[in-house]
Every structure is written in C-alpha cells, then in structure tokens.
Design an enzyme around this catalytic site. Structure first.
Site, mmCIF file in Angstrom:
data_model
loop_
_atom_site.group_PDB
_atom_site.id
_atom_site.type_symbol
_atom_site.label_atom_id
_atom_site.label_comp_id
_atom_site.label_asym_id
_atom_site.label_seq_id
_atom_site.Cartn_x
_atom_site.Cartn_y
_atom_site.Cartn_z
ATOM 1 N N HIS A 1 0.831 -1.203 0.000
ATOM 2 C CA HIS A 1 0.000 0.000 0.000
ATOM 3 C C HIS A 1 0.870 1.260 0.000
ATOM 4 C CE1 HIS A 1 -3.379 2.399 2.256
ATOM 5 N NE2 HIS A 1 -3.178 2.838 1.032
ATOM 6 N N GLU B 1 2.376 1.623 -3.327
ATOM 7 C CA GLU B 1 1.384 2.152 -4.276
ATOM 8 C C GLU B 1 1.348 3.677 -4.203
ATOM 9 O OE1 GLU B 1 -2.681 3.726 -3.934
ATOM 10 O OE2 GLU B 1 -2.916 1.666 -3.202
ATOM 11 N N HIS B 2 1.398 4.222 -2.983
ATOM 12 C CA HIS B 2 1.406 5.679 -2.831
ATOM 13 C C HIS B 2 2.729 6.270 -3.308
ATOM 14 C CE1 HIS B 2 -2.074 6.789 -0.042
ATOM 15 N NE2 HIS B 2 -2.251 5.503 -0.264
ATOM 16 N N GLU C 1 -4.477 7.063 6.970
ATOM 17 C CA GLU C 1 -5.534 6.448 6.168
ATOM 18 C C GLU C 1 -5.983 5.143 6.820
ATOM 19 O OE1 GLU C 1 -4.418 5.641 2.071
ATOM 20 O OE2 GLU C 1 -6.080 4.233 1.872
#
Ligand SMILES: [Zn+2]
Length: 1024
Positions: free
Chosen positions: A100, A103-104, A201
């Site tokens: 994750h 991905e960012h 998040e």
C-alpha cells in the site's frame, strides 16, 4: 399524441448524422482486432489467442512479451472511453502495509517525470475520465481511462514511468508511509508523534467496524500465507517498515515478469504495444518473481474465534451490537465454471426476500442486517462464502449458528424453485446488456483476481458459455446445486465462525497501544537523533512548501478541449395528460423509465418519513402479490425498481428549488407490459400493513445509515454545514443528513410501528399522484412507440390516483418544462424569496479517531455569471493549495474545495487528523486566491480538470436526465461551457473577494470527529 422537436436540434442532428456515416465507413475496432493471428509478432510481443466475444461486443487479444514474459490482454470494443491498467501480484508476508505504501510512493515522481506527485498533477493536465491506484490483498493495480488519443499516450507514459522507474526517495517514504516528527514541525520542543498519509488512512479505515471485521475474517480464514496479513497496513505495524524494505519490495514485485497489462476500447492495440515496449519493457530481462500464492491447507475441523470493536453510538439498539458469521473456504477461483456456479449459488442462498437465508436469518429480526461480509467472495486465490448477522444480542449467538446449520440442511433437502433460478439468469442477461460508462474499468476489475493467479481471463469474458454449461448441468442432474451445497457447506471442515463484540475501552486501548509503540521508538533516540528528526521535519515542510515545477509532465492544452457539446435530441409530449420526455438511445434492447413526483402538497411534519417511504414502497408487496412474490416478479421481469428523494436547485434563483421523489426502473423490451403492471399495482394497491415486514426494512435502513458515516463523513459534514444557508438546505439535511440518521435510529427503536404504518399511506396519496408527475423514457428508436403505448396504458390504469391536492405553501412558482413551449407541462418550484440565511458552527462527537471537516459558503446558482469562475476557483485552490496543506502537510486522506450545483461552495476534508487547523487551511486558501499569486498555467490546468468532469461520458440510460430533472438544457450547458472557457485571472481574484471576505461571506461550519477540548471550550460552537 403530439411530438415536437425544437428546430435548433434539427440542424445539429444533421451534423451528428454526418459523423455517424463517417464512422461506419472506417473499420470498427472489434473487426480490426480480429485481423491478428496467433503466433504473430508485434513490437516485442507474441499474439497467443484472438477470440470474438459477441455477448460483450468485443474482440479479445491475448499476448505475451517475449523477453520478460509479461502478460497482456486487449479488449477491442467500439467504445471511445479507452482504458489502460497494469497490475502486479503483490503478496506481502507482514502487516507493515508495504504494498500500500509502495502504491502511494511510486506516484511521488519517477525518472522521466521527477516532479513530486505527478499523479495528482496529471489530474489537471489531462481529460482523463478515471485515474487511480488500488491495493488489493494480493495485487496492486494502476488503471486510467480517457476518450482522447493524445491524452492516452501522455497518461500511459506517466504511468509506465511511475511503476517501473519511480524515484522512491526517502522523503516520499516519510510523507506517504510513516515518520516520527515534532507535533509542530517548527517547534523542536513539541512532542514527537507518528505522521504519514498511509498511517492516517489506515487508522481511519479501521475505525470502520465493518471494515475491521472483514479484515479479521480474511486473515483468520486463510491463516497460512499472504492473506493472514493486512496488505493495506495495520496502523501499529506500519512503523516497523523501513525505506530499504520498501525499495526491495519494488524491485521484486514491480517487474514486467510479474505484470499483467490490460487495454480496452477503440484505440489501435499496435500503438499501445509499441509505446509499452519502447518506454518500459525493452529495458528489462526476465526474472522469476516467485510471487505465487500456495493453496491454503484444508482444516480437518472447523474453528471459532472472537474479536472486539469500538461501540457504535449511532447503532439502532446499543445492547445489540454483536456480529457473528460463518465463513467457508471454497475452491480455486481459476476454475472459471466452478466460480460462476458458486457465485450464482450464493445469490440464490442470500439475495432478496425469497432466499432461504433471508427467510431464516433476517425475517426473525434477530439482528439488524446480514453481516458486513456476506455471500461469495472471489477476491482471494481460494474463494469463500460467508453468512451471518450484525446487530445481534450476545445471548442470540448460539441461535444464529444453529439457524445457519439448519438452513443449509434445508437447502440440501429442498433445493431452489426453478423460477428463482430463471430470475437470476435474467438478472445476468440485463447486467450484460446494460451499457455503463466505465465498462473498461468494470472488465479490468472483473478479471483481475482470477488472472492474478493465472486463470484464463478470456474464459471469464465468455459468460454465455458458462450460462449454457450451467443450464446443461442442471438438466443432467436436478440435484446439481444441492450437491454443491452439501460438498461446500455441510461437509466442509474448513469453516470459521467469527464473532465480534463492542468493547467500552476499545479506543482507549488502541490509543494506549499507539502510545507504547511511540514510546519504544522514542526511548532509544539520542539527542542527535532528535535533532536529525527535527531537521528532516523542516526539510519535508520546506519541500512541501516549495512551488513545484511540473513542466516535465506532458499536458493537453485548453485548445484540445471540444468547443461545443454534442446535442442530445429530446422530445417532449403529453401522454395521458402527463408530460413525458422521450429520448432515443442505443440501449441494447433495454427500456429505462423514470417518473418525477412532486412533494408540494405534502405537510411538513411528514417530510422526515419520505426517505423511509422511498425505501419501502417497492418492497412491501402490492396488489395480489405479497412482498416475496413482488420481489420475484421484479427480478424476473425488470432490471430493478427503485425510488429516491430529490431536492433539485433552480438554475437561476438561489432560494428556489423543486422537491420530489424519483421513480426509476428498467427492463428488457419484451417485459415492458410487466414492468408497467408492477408500477400500476404499486400506485393502486400498495401494501403497508405488514408490521413485521416493515420492521425488517426499517432496521436494515437504520443500520445502513449508521454504518455509512465513517466512509462518507465529509458528505454529512457538507450537508449539515449548508443546512441554514439556502431555502433547500434544511430539506437536504432532513432527507440525507445527520438528522435523517438520527430520525431512522429513533424509528428503529420504537417498539410499536403502528404510527408509521398509518403515515405511509398518507404520504402515498400525496406523492403517487399523476396530477403532479412527469415521466421520461430512454429506449431504442425501434421500440419507442411501443414504450409510449405501454406508458399510456399505465397512466390510464393509475388515473384514479389523480387528485388536485391543496398546496401546503403559497410560495410555489411554475416553470415550463420546455422553455420553447409553455403548453407542454411545467415544474412547480418552491420559491422563498425572503429566505434569511444564518450562520452555524456544529460539532458532532463521534466514536472515530479522525475528523471530517466542512466549511460551506453561500454563493450563486448555475446560470449566474460567477458560477463558472467559482467552479474553476474551487478546482485550482484544491490542486494548487489545499491538497498541499490538508493532505501533504496535514496528513488527511483527502480534502479540497468544490462548487455545488445548489449554489453552495464547499471546503471539506476527509479522514483528517486535524480539525480547527484544517479550518484555518481553508481560510489560507482564500487568502492565497485573493493574492492572485497563480499563473495562467494554473488556471488552464484547473480548466482541463473541470472539463474532464463536464465531458465525462454519459450512459445511454442517463442521457437527457439533467434536462428532465433540473431543466438544464443543452443550450444552457453550452453557455456554461463558454463561460468556463472565458474565466480569467481577474475574475478569479474578484470572486474570491466577493464571496469569501470575512464579514461579508455567509457560511456554515460542521465537524464530525472525536471529543475535542478546544471546541468544547469555545462557546461559538454547538456541540452535539
Ligand atoms: Zn491509500
């Protein structure tokens, strides 16, 4: 009947005709793709398979990349909304959230495009219809779509460079992943805290109990490999990840040998292959990525487990907050037909009031609704099926387990009615025929999981072959489905019973665990470490504050935008005394029907009940049909029938609006009479008296509303902040705001629903009334007159409901539906010319650790000349200022500004660790706009971004709807378009001063968030 076509459309229609002829002459994309031959070499790839899929109107071309083994699927289809996606198999073995965070981070700059955040910047330099990135449990996907060929090339270049050649700077890792930093970065004596976009998040994501439960269930049902960890990141495990580990994960997973490319649409495949080969793949050799997921070893006996969550203050009954569900491990998803069968079987078992689990679990009202995870789930290598309830009392958990076992035994014994199987296959037929605007994206997600584990994506697309095989299997063995239930459920020892219950100290415990983690990190720091952290914090702040040079990125220009919009031909006429809009569209054999019914005669005290009325009116039974039979007929004959509330602003007057409900349904052409018959019965003989049935529906609505706040909190904040700013604001809050959530909670808690049962027929009398109704039909030209005849006979059938009610209010004005022709019926709007807006600051204390913040300002309606400037201002302020302040510096998941059609300008933030600081970021954004420190380039980028929304594709089902609902015609849209093109630097500064100057502006503020000491002490806030 009388049909009128406006003369202006005649002219424009000729133009469209010419275009169409030209298109017919060129070879279609599907035909062109059929020319490829298996074995053919194209730009470093070899064609493996070429298959026509007539059901979906496409040609599939499967290829592999010679040098690296990268896999490629192209779906050629005559759809201009082209899509690209690349997915990597990412199979983490810990919960640090490495896929994750990666991905960012890959979206923070790359070799060719080294500027920070090229992804967000491209949003403003492109006409993309979609851009995003997703982290699933076992893959990471990067899709975009656009209707413009040049734009496709630009975006492809940025995407390829981002995923294959990212910078992955240490600073990007801190910003996006996690870091230790002084709470106030400029004050070295302020305490050290954890910060980072993904860190926040995930804290937000797990404050949602449904999400938390789903995560636990997956982890515990597949305990032996990658599905046992949290791919998005467990908040307290995230700080264990290092920058080195992140780079390592990229090197091993983001490699062509571990990649699957998918393209869709009418652009030529050859160009895509060439660009992908030249810009990325030619630079790699083959590796063995070693990312396969092994099969989960099967348990020899079932397991049970228990987890806790945060108590939910809004849940309908505080003593009933437990969840229990049983989850079964099924077969490998790469077995396409088995997966197809199991997903159909799952629908038969749980969907709609005729399904066995609905009857046995929902109707006895043991819980409020099915558990958040329910039914077939094919997102893991081995699929699973889950069944259970949420909102149950602790003492009922044993009973729920027994019912689940008993229901499975009953299914094995009795099987399913043939009519239900037919209804399900009919539903599938409609889904295939329905033209959505994001078809490419749906396909990409549909094939992603199976393909990720080397299933055949082309086989998945051939749905009617699976349907035929399914019918054959049923014919050969009438117990086909029962045998599956026996095998996968009754005899399956790999099943998990997972319960979840609220724990009072849950949040406290979590905060304490975070504190301990923080303490452990801090106690080992030396003075020089602390100094370094402080300096790095300042460096990051400086980098975030620096003006960005994005000139390395490709961009479209404002001149690439189409100057005019295509006109949608509409015809207005009176059918059976009711105004009807007819819109001919290539609907693939479906007919779409809508009716807008006015609320003007409804007494004010009944209004809070209208959303409930809408959600139950098609679900309680009608005529000779009880609610089960009604549901069966709706599934068998229609693509769905639904009703929703509408508060529609007028395009010219701020305190004028229309209030009503919208009926919507669709059906296959052959079922038109059946669909209208169902509506007739709903109008003429609806059932309201079944209190048991009503209670089931009330509870599930209340639960759904309560669950929705943690993922749509910003919407609730925005609606509430606008409550006292316009005449329509209060009704919007009543229908869709926090007031409605609280109202439904009260109804769900009532022990006696008699009063509600008496209210619903009163509402029906006012709303289902042909005297204050207008209709719209979208269908193919061939079927239009049939649709019209059927509609006419429907209107005859319901004519007895026609009543001239006294209006409750005097301030109603009429506007013609067709501005050119006042005789064709009108919309009746509420017009409060003496409305006095007032300012309110409201704080809702919520049981989650993050905030949703909104400040909303009263501005102007759609047709006002400043409206276009405000749209551009909102977009520019978001991209050039607020994004940096709220997301990058503030650590919120999202935030910005948006101009709303209701004449309100919204500032908002989403999953935000800050509250009052974010309000001051909004104000700094206004100061920035007033200072005029922005360039023509900034304005042009905002224009591109706005136009990509304005020009986003509209499905045939929805063409003409804006005109039907809001009275905004294509001519008005064209004028708005011209105003958008013309917006200047001077106008932007002027509107910022005119509408946002303190003392002049009329605004409301709302925050949803955890207990907040600063706000509690401030008497200007209303704390709820
Ligand atoms: Zn994320």
């Amino acid at each position: 009947m009388l049909r009128q076509t406006r003369s202006v459309f005649q002219k424009l229609r000729c133009l469209r005709g010419q275009q169409r002829t030209w298109r017919l002459k060129s070879t279609s994309a599907t035909e062109a793709a059929l020319q490829y031959q298996p074995g053919q070499k194209v730009h470093g790839f070899t064609v493996r398979e070429v298959v026509a899929v007539p059901d979906l109107f496409l040609t599939a071309v499967k290829l592999t990349h010679d040098k690296t083994g990268a896999q490629y699927l192209h779906a050629a289809r005559d759809d201009s909304n082209n899509l690209f996606s690349v997915q990597f198999r990412t199979t983490p073995m810990d919960s640090t959230g490495v896929p994750h965070i990666l991905e960012h981070t890959v979206l923070c700059g790359s070799e060719k495009y080294p500027c920070r955040d090229p992804f967000f910047k491209m949003l403003n330099r492109s006409l993309s219809t979609f851009m995003n990135a997703f982290t699933a449990s076992d893959y990471t996907m990067y899709p975009f779509s656009t209707q413009n060929a040049k734009d496709f090339q630009n975006l492809l270049s940025v995407y390829l460079d981002a995923v294959f050649f990212p910078c992955l700077r240490e600073q990007d890792f801190w910003q996006e992943g996690w870091r230790l930093e002084n709470e106030n970065p400029t004050d070295p004596s302020s305490p050290l805290v954890f910060k980072g976009v993904v860190f926040n998040e995930m804290k937000g994501a797990f404050s949602d109990s449904e999400r938390l439960y789903a995560q636990h269930l997956q982890n515990k049902l597949h305990p032996d490999h990658t599905y046992s960890v949290v791919s998005g990141g467990e908040p307290l495990a995230i700080p264990d990840l290092t920058w080195e580990q992140l780079k390592q994960f990229h090197a091993t997973h983001y490699h062509p040998s571990n990649a699957r490319f998918f393209t869709y649409g009418d652009l030529p495949l050859e160009n895509h292959l060439k660009q992908i080969q030249e810009e990325a793949l030619s630079r790699f050799d083959r590796i063995d990525p070693n990312t396969e997921v092994p099969s989960q070893p099967h348990w020899t006996s079932p397991r049970e487990d228990h987890v806790t969550c945060c108590p939910d203050a809004l849940s309908p009954d505080p003593t009933k907050q437990n969840t229990l569900c049983v989850s079964y491990l099924l077969g490998d998803i790469t077995d396409t037909f088995e997966g197809f069968t199991l997903s159909l079987l799952s629908s038969l078992m749980i969907s709609g009031p005729n399904s066995p689990f609905y009857k046995s679990l929902i109707e006895p009202k043991i819980g409020t609704d099915f558990s958040s995870v329910v039914g077939y789930d094919g997102s893991t290598k081995e699929a699973s099926f889950s069944i259970g309830l949420q909102g149950i009392a602790e003492e009922d958990t044993e009973r729920v387990k027994e019912i689940i076992n008993q229901t499975i035994s009953d299914i094995i014994e009795n099987g399913f009615e043939e009519e239900r199987i037919e209804a399900l296959l009919h539903k599938l037929e409609i889904q295939i025929k329905h033209q959505s605007t994001n078809f490419g994206l749906s396909l990409a997600s549909y094939i992603a999981s199976s393909w990720n584990h080397d299933g055949d994506p082309v086989e998945l697309l051939r749905i009617s072959e699976s349907v035929a095989k399914f019918r054959q299997a049923l014919k050969e063995n009438p117990r086909f489905l029962q045998d599956k239930v026996k095998h996968y459920f009754k005899e399956n020892t790999h099943r998990l019973t997972l319960s979840m219950s609220p724990e009072d100290a849950y949040l406290e415990k979590q905060a304490k665990a975070e504190e301990e983690k923080l303490h452990k990190k801090i106690e080992v720091l030396s003075d020089s470490d602390r100094k370094e952290i402080y300096e790095k914090g300042l460096e990051l702040l400086a980098a975030q504050s620096k003006t960005q040079d994005a000139s390395c990125l490709p961009a479209l220009r404002v001149s690439d935008i189409e100057p005019t919009i295509p006109i949608t031909p509409l015809e207005m006429s009176l059918t059976g005394g009711v105004p009807v809009q007819y819109c001919e569209q290539p609907t693939n054999g479906l007919v779409y029907f809508r009716a807008m019914c006015s609320l003007n005669s409804l007494p004010d005290n009944l209004k809070p009940y209208v959303p409930l009325f809408c959600s139950v009116i098609t679900k309680m039974g009608c005529g000779d049909l009880d609610y089960r039979q009604q549901a069966q007929q709706m599934e068998l004959r229609t693509g769905g029938m639904s009703v929703s509330t509408q508060v529609i602003p007028d395009s010219t007057q701020l305190d004028t609006f229309e209030q009503g409900i919208l009926l919507s349904s669709s059906c296959l052409e052959r079922n038109l009479p059946h669909m209208f018959e169902l509506w007739s019965e709903i109008f003429n003989r609806p059932h309201f008296n079944d209190e048991e049935r009503l209670r089931v529906l009330v509870m599930s609505s209340a639960q759904e509303l309560a669950n929705g706040i943690s993922h749509s909190g910003h919407m609730y904040a925005m609606i509430r902040a606008g409550r006292h700013l316009t005449a329509a604001g209060d009704l919007q809050e009543t229908f869709g705001g926090m007031e409605q959530v609280k109202f439904m909670k009260r109804i769900a808690e009532m022990s006696d629903l008699t009063q509600v049962i008496r209210t619903l027929p009163r509402i029906k009398k006012h709303l289902l009334n042909p005297a204050s109704m207008r209709c719209a039909v979208n269908a193919t030209p061939q079927k239009m007159s049939d649709a019209e005849a059927q509609l006419e006979s429907f209107l005859k059938d319901v004519a007895a409901n026609r009543k001239e009610h006294k209006r409750v209010r005097e301030d109603i004005i009429s506007k013609p539906l067709d501005p050119q022709d006042a005789s064709g019926g009108s919309r009746n709007l509420v017009s409060e010319q003496h409305f006095q807006p007032c300012q309110m600051k409201t704080y809702f204390e919520m049981p989650f650790p993050v905030n949703f913040v909104s400040e909303t300002v009263r501005t102007v309606p759609f047709s006002h000349q400043d409206y276009a400037s405000l749209c551009i201002l909102a977009r520019m302020m978001t991209a050039k200022f607020l994004h940096g302040e709220i997301r990058e510096k503030g650590g919120a998941y999202g935030g910005g500004a948006r101009m709303g059609g209701v004449g309100l300008f919204y500032f908002y933030s989403y999953r935000d660790p800050n509250s009052v600081q974010t309000l001051s970021a909004f104000h700094k954004g206004v100061d920035w706009a007033k200072s005029g420190c922005f360039t023509q380039q900034d304005i042009d980028e905002a224009k591109l971004s706005i136009f990509s929304t304005v020009d986003s594709p509209v499905a045939p089902a929805d063409k003409g709807m804006l005109s039907f609902l809001s009275g905004i015609t294509d001519e008005m849209k064209q004028s708005h378009r011209q105003r958008l093109f013309a917006v200047s630097h001077k106008q932007l500064v002027e509107v910022a001063e005119r509408y946002f100057t303190v003392g002049q502006k009329m605004f409301g503020v709302t925050i949803l968030g955890p207990e907040n000491e600063t706000i509690k002490k401030d008497p200007s806030w209303l704390v709820l």
